[in-house]
Design a protein around this motif. Structure first.
Motif, PDB file in Angstrom:
ATOM      1  N   GLN A  82       0.840  -1.196   0.000  1.00 57.36           N
ATOM      2  CA  GLN A  82       0.000   0.000   0.000  1.00 57.36           C
ATOM      3  C   GLN A  82       0.881   1.255   0.000  1.00 57.36           C
ATOM      4  OE1 GLN A  82      -2.568  -0.448   3.408  1.00 57.36           O
ATOM      5  NE2 GLN A  82      -3.941  -1.851   2.341  1.00 57.36           N
ATOM      6  N   PRO A  83       1.470   1.561  -1.122  1.00 57.46           N
ATOM      7  CA  PRO A  83       2.268   2.791  -1.172  1.00 57.46           C
ATOM      8  C   PRO A  83       1.355   4.012  -1.213  1.00 57.46           C
ATOM      9  CG  PRO A  83       2.207   1.775  -3.328  1.00 57.46           C
ATOM     10  CD  PRO A  83       1.505   0.823  -2.395  1.00 57.46           C
ATOM     11  N   SER A  84       1.824   5.105  -0.637  1.00 56.12           N
ATOM     12  CA  SER A  84       1.050   6.344  -0.649  1.00 56.12           C
ATOM     13  C   SER A  84       1.067   6.999  -2.029  1.00 56.12           C
ATOM     14  CB  SER A  84       1.593   7.316   0.406  1.00 56.12           C
ATOM     15  OG  SER A  84       0.904   8.551   0.341  1.00 56.12           O
ATOM     16  N   PHE A  85       2.248   7.191  -2.568  1.00 55.09           N
ATOM     17  CA  PHE A  85       2.390   7.785  -3.900  1.00 55.09           C
ATOM     18  C   PHE A  85       3.698   7.286  -4.480  1.00 55.09           C
ATOM     19  CE2 PHE A  85       3.540  11.023  -7.017  1.00 55.09           C
ATOM     20  CZ  PHE A  85       2.347  11.174  -7.699  1.00 55.09           C
ATOM     21  N   THR A  86       3.669   6.896  -5.737  1.00 57.41           N
ATOM     22  CA  THR A  86       4.875   6.385  -6.398  1.00 57.41           C
ATOM     23  C   THR A  86       5.211   7.247  -7.597  1.00 57.41           C
ATOM     24  OG1 THR A  86       3.665   4.913  -7.894  1.00 57.41           O
ATOM     25  CG2 THR A  86       4.240   4.044  -5.699  1.00 57.41           C
ATOM     26  N   VAL A  87       6.422   7.085  -8.087  1.00 57.42           N
ATOM     27  CA  VAL A  87       6.874   7.865  -9.220  1.00 57.42           C
ATOM     28  C   VAL A  87       6.112   7.487 -10.488  1.00 57.42           C
ATOM     29  CG1 VAL A  87       8.719   6.278  -9.858  1.00 57.42           C
ATOM     30  CG2 VAL A  87       8.974   8.707 -10.366  1.00 57.42           C
ATOM     31  N   HIS A  88       5.581   6.267 -10.537  1.00 58.64           N
ATOM     32  CA  HIS A  88       4.837   5.837 -11.714  1.00 58.64           C
ATOM     33  C   HIS A  88       3.457   6.502 -11.796  1.00 58.64           C
ATOM     34  CE1 HIS A  88       8.010   2.888 -12.124  1.00 58.64           C
ATOM     35  NE2 HIS A  88       7.736   2.400 -10.916  1.00 58.64           N
ATOM     36  N   GLN A  89       3.028   7.141 -10.733  1.00 61.65           N
ATOM     37  CA  GLN A  89       1.758   7.877 -10.746  1.00 61.65           C
ATOM     38  C   GLN A  89       1.919   9.308 -11.223  1.00 61.65           C
ATOM     39  OE1 GLN A  89       0.866   6.339  -6.478  1.00 61.65           O
ATOM     40  NE2 GLN A  89      -1.136   6.815  -7.329  1.00 61.65           N
ATOM     41  N   PHE A  90       3.097   9.656 -11.651  1.00 63.51           N
ATOM     42  CA  PHE A  90       3.322  11.017 -12.143  1.00 63.51           C
ATOM     43  C   PHE A  90       2.786  11.121 -13.573  1.00 63.51           C
ATOM     44  CE2 PHE A  90       5.789  14.544 -13.952  1.00 63.51           C
ATOM     45  CZ  PHE A  90       5.579  15.506 -12.987  1.00 63.51           C
ATOM     46  N   CYS A  91       1.481  11.313 -13.659  1.00 61.98           N
ATOM     47  CA  CYS A  91       0.797  11.489 -14.939  1.00 61.98           C
ATOM     48  C   CYS A  91      -0.386  12.423 -14.702  1.00 61.98           C
ATOM     49  CB  CYS A  91       0.346  10.158 -15.532  1.00 61.98           C
ATOM     50  SG  CYS A  91      -0.786   9.240 -14.483  1.00 61.98           S
ATOM     51  N   LEU A  92      -0.978  12.891 -15.770  1.00 61.74           N
ATOM     52  CA  LEU A  92      -2.046  13.887 -15.658  1.00 61.74           C
ATOM     53  C   LEU A  92      -3.239  13.355 -14.887  1.00 61.74           C
ATOM     54  CD1 LEU A  92      -3.257  16.646 -16.468  1.00 61.74           C
ATOM     55  CD2 LEU A  92      -4.058  15.557 -18.581  1.00 61.74           C
ATOM     56  N   GLU A  93      -3.666  12.123 -15.157  1.00 58.22           N
ATOM     57  CA  GLU A  93      -4.870  11.594 -14.515  1.00 58.22           C
ATOM     58  C   GLU A  93      -4.683  11.446 -13.011  1.00 58.22           C
ATOM     59  OE1 GLU A  93      -3.327  10.294 -17.095  1.00 58.22           O
ATOM     60  OE2 GLU A  93      -4.724  10.783 -18.740  1.00 58.22           O
ATOM     61  N   GLU A  94      -3.573  10.883 -12.575  1.00 58.84           N
ATOM     62  CA  GLU A  94      -3.342  10.672 -11.151  1.00 58.84           C
ATOM     63  C   GLU A  94      -3.156  11.988 -10.409  1.00 58.84           C
ATOM     64  OE1 GLU A  94      -3.508   8.000  -9.321  1.00 58.84           O
ATOM     65  OE2 GLU A  94      -3.990   6.676 -10.992  1.00 58.84           O
ATOM     66  N   LEU A  95      -2.426  12.899 -10.990  1.00 62.06           N
ATOM     67  CA  LEU A  95      -2.192  14.179 -10.322  1.00 62.06           C
ATOM     68  C   LEU A  95      -3.474  15.004 -10.236  1.00 62.06           C
ATOM     69  CD1 LEU A  95       1.262  15.145 -11.858  1.00 62.06           C
ATOM     70  CD2 LEU A  95       0.803  14.209  -9.601  1.00 62.06           C
ATOM     71  N   THR A  96      -4.285  14.951 -11.265  1.00 61.41           N
ATOM     72  CA  THR A  96      -5.576  15.654 -11.209  1.00 61.41           C
ATOM     73  C   THR A  96      -6.474  15.059 -10.140  1.00 61.41           C
ATOM     74  OG1 THR A  96      -5.376  16.146 -13.579  1.00 61.41           O
ATOM     75  CG2 THR A  96      -7.553  16.384 -12.579  1.00 61.41           C
ATOM     76  N   ARG A  97      -6.441  13.736 -10.013  1.00 64.73           N
ATOM     77  CA  ARG A  97      -7.261  13.088  -8.977  1.00 64.73           C
ATOM     78  C   ARG A  97      -6.786  13.480  -7.581  1.00 64.73           C
ATOM     79  NH1 ARG A  97      -6.592   8.857  -5.822  1.00 64.73           N
ATOM     80  NH2 ARG A  97      -4.571   8.399  -6.814  1.00 64.73           N
TER      81      ARG A  97
END
Length: 296
Positions: A82-97
Protein backbone atom coordinates in the motif's frame (compact mmCIF):
# COMPACT_ATOMS: atom_id res chain seq x y z
CA UNK A 1 12.15 40.32 -9.03
CA UNK A 2 12.43 37.60 -6.39
CA UNK A 3 9.93 39.44 -4.22
CA UNK A 4 7.55 39.69 -7.17
CA UNK A 5 7.74 35.95 -7.77
CA UNK A 6 7.06 35.23 -4.11
CA UNK A 7 3.83 37.21 -4.39
CA UNK A 8 2.60 34.70 -6.96
CA UNK A 9 0.63 37.11 -9.13
CA UNK A 10 0.90 35.04 -12.34
CA UNK A 11 -1.62 32.21 -12.64
CA UNK A 12 -0.71 29.20 -14.74
CA UNK A 13 2.98 29.68 -14.16
CA UNK A 14 5.70 27.07 -13.86
CA UNK A 15 8.59 27.93 -11.55
CA UNK A 16 11.85 25.96 -11.41
CA UNK A 17 14.40 26.44 -8.65
CA UNK A 18 17.79 25.19 -9.85
CA UNK A 19 20.37 24.25 -7.25
CA UNK A 20 23.54 22.20 -7.03
CA UNK A 21 25.72 20.49 -4.47
CA UNK A 22 27.25 23.83 -3.47
CA UNK A 23 23.91 25.32 -2.33
CA UNK A 24 20.51 23.72 -1.71
CA UNK A 25 17.39 25.41 -3.02
CA UNK A 26 14.98 23.58 -0.69
CA UNK A 27 14.87 26.46 1.82
CA UNK A 28 13.84 28.83 -0.96
CA UNK A 29 11.24 26.29 -2.11
CA UNK A 30 9.82 26.18 1.41
CA UNK A 31 9.67 29.99 1.37
CA UNK A 32 7.51 29.80 -1.77
CA UNK A 33 5.29 27.21 -0.06
CA UNK A 34 4.95 29.46 2.98
CA UNK A 35 4.06 32.44 0.75
CA UNK A 36 1.38 30.41 -1.06
CA UNK A 37 -0.14 29.28 2.25
CA UNK A 38 -0.25 32.86 3.50
CA UNK A 39 -2.21 33.76 0.35
CA UNK A 40 -4.82 31.22 1.48
CA UNK A 41 -4.00 28.80 -1.31
CA UNK A 42 -4.09 25.02 -1.10
CA UNK A 43 -0.66 23.51 -1.68
CA UNK A 44 -0.06 19.90 -2.75
CA UNK A 45 3.50 18.65 -2.31
CA UNK A 46 4.91 15.56 -4.02
CA UNK A 47 7.62 14.67 -1.52
CA UNK A 48 10.29 12.35 -2.92
CA UNK A 49 13.45 13.52 -1.16
CA UNK A 50 12.43 14.55 2.38
CA UNK A 51 9.81 13.36 4.83
CA UNK A 52 6.68 15.27 5.75
CA UNK A 53 8.12 16.25 9.14
CA UNK A 54 11.25 17.71 7.58
CA UNK A 55 9.29 19.60 4.96
CA UNK A 56 6.91 21.13 7.51
CA UNK A 57 9.79 22.16 9.76
CA UNK A 58 9.51 25.93 9.93
CA UNK A 59 5.97 26.03 8.52
CA UNK A 60 4.02 26.81 11.66
CA UNK A 61 0.52 28.12 12.21
CA UNK A 62 -2.93 27.55 10.80
CA UNK A 63 -1.93 27.79 7.07
CA UNK A 64 -0.36 24.32 7.37
CA UNK A 65 -3.88 22.89 7.32
CA UNK A 66 -4.01 23.74 3.62
CA UNK A 67 -0.76 21.86 2.98
CA UNK A 68 -1.34 18.38 1.54
CA UNK A 69 1.76 16.18 1.55
CA UNK A 70 1.71 13.14 -0.75
CA UNK A 71 4.27 10.77 0.69
CA UNK A 72 6.56 9.47 -2.02
CA UNK A 73 9.53 9.45 0.34
CA UNK A 74 8.73 6.20 2.16
CA UNK A 75 8.04 4.00 -0.88
CA UNK A 76 8.70 5.93 -4.11
CA UNK A 77 8.79 2.84 -6.34
CA UNK A 78 5.80 0.97 -4.88
CA UNK A 79 7.62 -2.00 -3.39
CA UNK A 80 5.15 -2.37 -0.53
CA UNK A 81 1.51 -3.42 -0.75
CA UNK A 82 0.00 0.00 0.00
CA UNK A 83 2.27 2.79 -1.17
CA UNK A 84 1.05 6.34 -0.65
CA UNK A 85 2.39 7.78 -3.90
CA UNK A 86 4.88 6.38 -6.40
CA UNK A 87 6.87 7.87 -9.22
CA UNK A 88 4.84 5.84 -11.71
CA UNK A 89 1.76 7.88 -10.75
CA UNK A 90 3.32 11.02 -12.14
CA UNK A 91 0.80 11.49 -14.94
CA UNK A 92 -2.05 13.89 -15.66
CA UNK A 93 -4.87 11.59 -14.51
CA UNK A 94 -3.34 10.67 -11.15
CA UNK A 95 -2.19 14.18 -10.32
CA UNK A 96 -5.58 15.65 -11.21
CA UNK A 97 -7.26 13.09 -8.98
CA UNK A 98 -4.96 13.95 -6.07
CA UNK A 99 -5.53 17.67 -6.38
CA UNK A 100 -9.31 17.37 -6.66
CA UNK A 101 -9.58 15.26 -3.50
CA UNK A 102 -9.51 18.42 -1.38
CA UNK A 103 -12.55 20.63 -0.99
CA UNK A 104 -10.71 23.89 -1.46
CA UNK A 105 -12.62 26.07 -3.96
CA UNK A 106 -9.60 27.68 -5.60
CA UNK A 107 -7.14 25.85 -7.89
CA UNK A 108 -4.22 24.51 -5.89
CA UNK A 109 -0.47 24.99 -6.22
CA UNK A 110 1.52 21.85 -7.02
CA UNK A 111 5.02 21.57 -5.55
CA UNK A 112 7.40 18.85 -6.80
CA UNK A 113 10.27 17.96 -4.49
CA UNK A 114 12.06 17.12 -6.61
CA UNK A 115 11.98 16.92 -10.39
CA UNK A 116 15.41 15.29 -10.33
CA UNK A 117 14.07 12.24 -8.50
CA UNK A 118 11.30 11.80 -11.06
CA UNK A 119 13.73 12.18 -13.97
CA UNK A 120 15.74 9.24 -12.63
CA UNK A 121 12.80 6.89 -13.31
CA UNK A 122 10.67 8.65 -15.95
CA UNK A 123 11.92 9.83 -19.33
CA UNK A 124 12.36 13.55 -19.86
CA UNK A 125 9.80 13.75 -22.73
CA UNK A 126 7.14 12.09 -20.55
CA UNK A 127 7.86 14.48 -17.67
CA UNK A 128 7.67 17.50 -19.98
CA UNK A 129 4.41 16.25 -21.48
CA UNK A 130 2.80 15.81 -18.04
CA UNK A 131 3.94 19.24 -16.89
CA UNK A 132 2.59 20.88 -20.04
CA UNK A 133 -0.75 19.10 -19.66
CA UNK A 134 -1.02 20.23 -16.03
CA UNK A 135 -0.35 23.82 -17.03
CA UNK A 136 -3.00 23.79 -19.74
CA UNK A 137 -5.55 21.60 -17.94
CA UNK A 138 -6.53 24.08 -15.25
CA UNK A 139 -6.44 21.61 -12.36
CA UNK A 140 -3.62 23.52 -10.66
CA UNK A 141 -3.02 27.23 -10.37
CA UNK A 142 0.75 27.02 -10.55
CA UNK A 143 3.58 24.48 -10.50
CA UNK A 144 6.83 24.74 -8.55
CA UNK A 145 9.67 22.28 -8.83
CA UNK A 146 13.16 21.79 -7.44
CA UNK A 147 15.81 20.67 -9.95
CA UNK A 148 19.38 19.59 -9.18
CA UNK A 149 21.18 20.70 -12.32
CA UNK A 150 24.42 18.85 -11.60
CA UNK A 151 22.59 15.51 -11.81
CA UNK A 152 21.35 15.82 -15.41
CA UNK A 153 22.61 16.46 -18.89
CA UNK A 154 22.37 19.94 -20.32
CA UNK A 155 19.68 18.96 -22.83
CA UNK A 156 17.38 17.61 -20.11
CA UNK A 157 17.74 20.78 -18.04
CA UNK A 158 17.18 22.93 -21.11
CA UNK A 159 13.98 21.10 -22.05
CA UNK A 160 12.45 21.64 -18.60
CA UNK A 161 13.56 25.27 -18.42
CA UNK A 162 12.01 25.87 -21.84
CA UNK A 163 8.61 24.97 -20.37
CA UNK A 164 9.09 27.12 -17.28
CA UNK A 165 7.84 30.67 -17.04
CA UNK A 166 10.42 31.49 -14.36
CA UNK A 167 13.77 29.91 -13.50
CA UNK A 168 15.70 30.74 -10.34
CA UNK A 169 19.28 29.49 -10.14
CA UNK A 170 20.69 29.69 -6.62
CA UNK A 171 24.34 29.73 -5.60
CA UNK A 172 26.22 30.53 -2.39
CA UNK A 173 26.99 34.17 -1.64
CA UNK A 174 30.01 35.91 -0.17
CA UNK A 175 28.74 35.53 3.41
CA UNK A 176 27.49 32.42 5.17
CA UNK A 177 23.81 33.43 5.35
CA UNK A 178 23.67 34.97 1.86
CA UNK A 179 22.88 33.43 -1.48
CA UNK A 180 22.76 34.64 -5.07
CA UNK A 181 19.67 34.16 -7.20
CA UNK A 182 19.91 34.43 -10.98
CA UNK A 183 16.35 34.89 -12.24
CA UNK A 184 14.98 34.45 -15.74
CA UNK A 185 11.32 35.33 -16.22
CA UNK A 186 9.34 34.87 -19.43
CA UNK A 187 6.11 36.83 -19.84
CA UNK A 188 3.06 35.70 -21.81
CA UNK A 189 4.05 37.96 -24.69
CA UNK A 190 7.39 36.17 -24.98
CA UNK A 191 9.52 38.91 -23.42
CA UNK A 192 12.40 37.55 -21.34
CA UNK A 193 13.68 39.49 -18.32
CA UNK A 194 16.80 38.51 -16.39
CA UNK A 195 17.98 39.72 -13.01
CA UNK A 196 20.46 38.81 -10.29
CA UNK A 197 19.86 39.44 -6.59
CA UNK A 198 21.45 38.61 -3.25
CA UNK A 199 19.02 37.28 -0.65
CA UNK A 200 18.86 35.61 2.72
CA UNK A 201 16.16 33.48 4.37
CA UNK A 202 15.08 34.06 7.97
CA UNK A 203 14.04 31.37 10.41
CA UNK A 204 10.35 32.03 9.63
CA UNK A 205 11.12 31.39 5.91
CA UNK A 206 10.81 35.06 5.03
CA UNK A 207 13.02 36.02 2.10
CA UNK A 208 14.97 39.26 2.44
CA UNK A 209 16.38 40.68 -0.80
CA UNK A 210 19.48 42.63 0.15
CA UNK A 211 21.08 44.03 -2.99
CA UNK A 212 22.33 43.27 -6.46
CA UNK A 213 25.84 41.86 -6.98
CA UNK A 214 26.70 44.80 -9.25
CA UNK A 215 26.17 47.18 -6.32
CA UNK A 216 28.81 45.46 -4.19
CA UNK A 217 32.32 46.83 -4.44
CA UNK A 218 34.16 44.10 -2.56
CA UNK A 219 33.89 41.51 -5.31
CA UNK A 220 36.86 41.98 -7.61
CA UNK A 221 37.39 40.29 -10.93
CA UNK A 222 40.15 37.74 -11.24
CA UNK A 223 43.30 38.88 -13.06
CA UNK A 224 42.73 36.20 -15.71
CA UNK A 225 39.21 37.51 -16.33
CA UNK A 226 40.31 41.14 -16.76
CA UNK A 227 40.39 42.38 -20.33
CA UNK A 228 43.87 42.60 -21.82
CA UNK A 229 45.07 44.87 -24.62
CA UNK A 230 46.09 42.69 -27.62
CA UNK A 231 48.07 45.59 -29.17
CA UNK A 232 50.26 46.22 -26.14
CA UNK A 233 53.40 44.36 -27.31
CA UNK A 234 53.31 44.97 -31.06
CA UNK A 235 56.40 46.29 -32.94
CA UNK A 236 54.24 48.64 -35.01
CA UNK A 237 51.57 51.16 -34.17
CA UNK A 238 47.92 50.46 -34.97
CA UNK A 239 46.62 53.77 -33.66
CA UNK A 240 46.58 57.13 -35.44
CA UNK A 241 47.56 60.45 -33.98
CA UNK A 242 45.33 63.49 -34.41
CA UNK A 243 47.49 64.81 -37.25
CA UNK A 244 47.44 61.47 -39.05
CA UNK A 245 43.69 61.18 -38.58
CA UNK A 246 43.12 64.65 -40.11
CA UNK A 247 45.34 63.79 -43.07
CA UNK A 248 43.42 60.56 -43.58
CA UNK A 249 40.08 62.39 -43.62
CA UNK A 250 41.33 64.90 -46.21
CA UNK A 251 42.69 62.22 -48.52
CA UNK A 252 40.61 61.72 -51.69
CA UNK A 253 40.04 58.07 -52.47
CA UNK A 254 40.67 57.01 -56.11
CA UNK A 255 37.17 55.61 -56.66
CA UNK A 256 35.25 58.43 -54.95
CA UNK A 257 34.31 61.19 -57.39
CA UNK A 258 34.29 64.75 -56.20
CA UNK A 259 31.52 67.19 -57.11
CA UNK A 260 33.65 68.87 -59.77
CA UNK A 261 34.57 65.54 -61.37
CA UNK A 262 30.94 64.42 -61.49
CA UNK A 263 29.93 67.69 -63.17
CA UNK A 264 32.67 67.34 -65.76
CA UNK A 265 31.62 63.80 -66.65
CA UNK A 266 27.88 64.44 -66.82
CA UNK A 267 27.99 67.73 -68.78
CA UNK A 268 29.98 67.72 -72.02
CA UNK A 269 31.98 70.80 -73.00
CA UNK A 270 31.55 72.61 -76.39
CA UNK A 271 34.66 71.03 -77.82
CA UNK A 272 33.92 67.49 -76.85
CA UNK A 273 33.67 64.82 -79.53
CA UNK A 274 30.46 63.20 -80.80
CA UNK A 275 29.70 60.11 -82.92
CA UNK A 276 27.55 60.73 -86.00
CA UNK A 277 26.11 57.95 -88.16
CA UNK A 278 25.15 58.45 -91.77
CA UNK A 279 23.36 55.53 -93.49
CA UNK A 280 25.16 54.12 -96.50
CA UNK A 281 23.48 53.22 -99.81
CA UNK A 282 24.08 49.54 -99.14
CA UNK A 283 22.19 49.71 -95.87
CA UNK A 284 18.82 49.43 -97.76
CA UNK A 285 16.93 50.90 -94.82
CA UNK A 286 13.19 51.40 -95.33
CA UNK A 287 11.57 53.66 -92.73
CA UNK A 288 8.08 52.26 -93.47
CA UNK A 289 9.20 48.65 -93.10
CA UNK A 290 12.39 48.41 -90.99
CA UNK A 291 12.29 44.60 -91.14
CA UNK A 292 12.01 44.37 -94.92
CA UNK A 293 15.46 42.86 -95.27
CA UNK A 294 14.67 40.02 -92.85
CA UNK A 295 13.57 36.70 -94.30
CA UNK A 296 10.39 36.39 -92.21
Amino acid sequence: MLTELLQGTDAGGFLIIQDSASYSGRHLLKSFINAALNREEAVHVLGFEVSEEELKDGLKGSPVQRLHFHNAYTDPLGWTDQPSFTVHQFCLEELTRLVKQTSHPKPATLVIDSLSWILRHVSAPAVCKTLQQLRKGGAVRAIMGLLHVDMHQRGTVGSLCHLATSVITVAPGMKGDEAVAKITKRSKSGKVVQDEEIFSIKTDLTVVVQSKPSQLGHKQADPEEQETDPTANLTFNLRLSNTEREAKEKLALPFVFSKEKKTALLHSSPGSGRILYEPDANDDYDQEDPDDDLDV
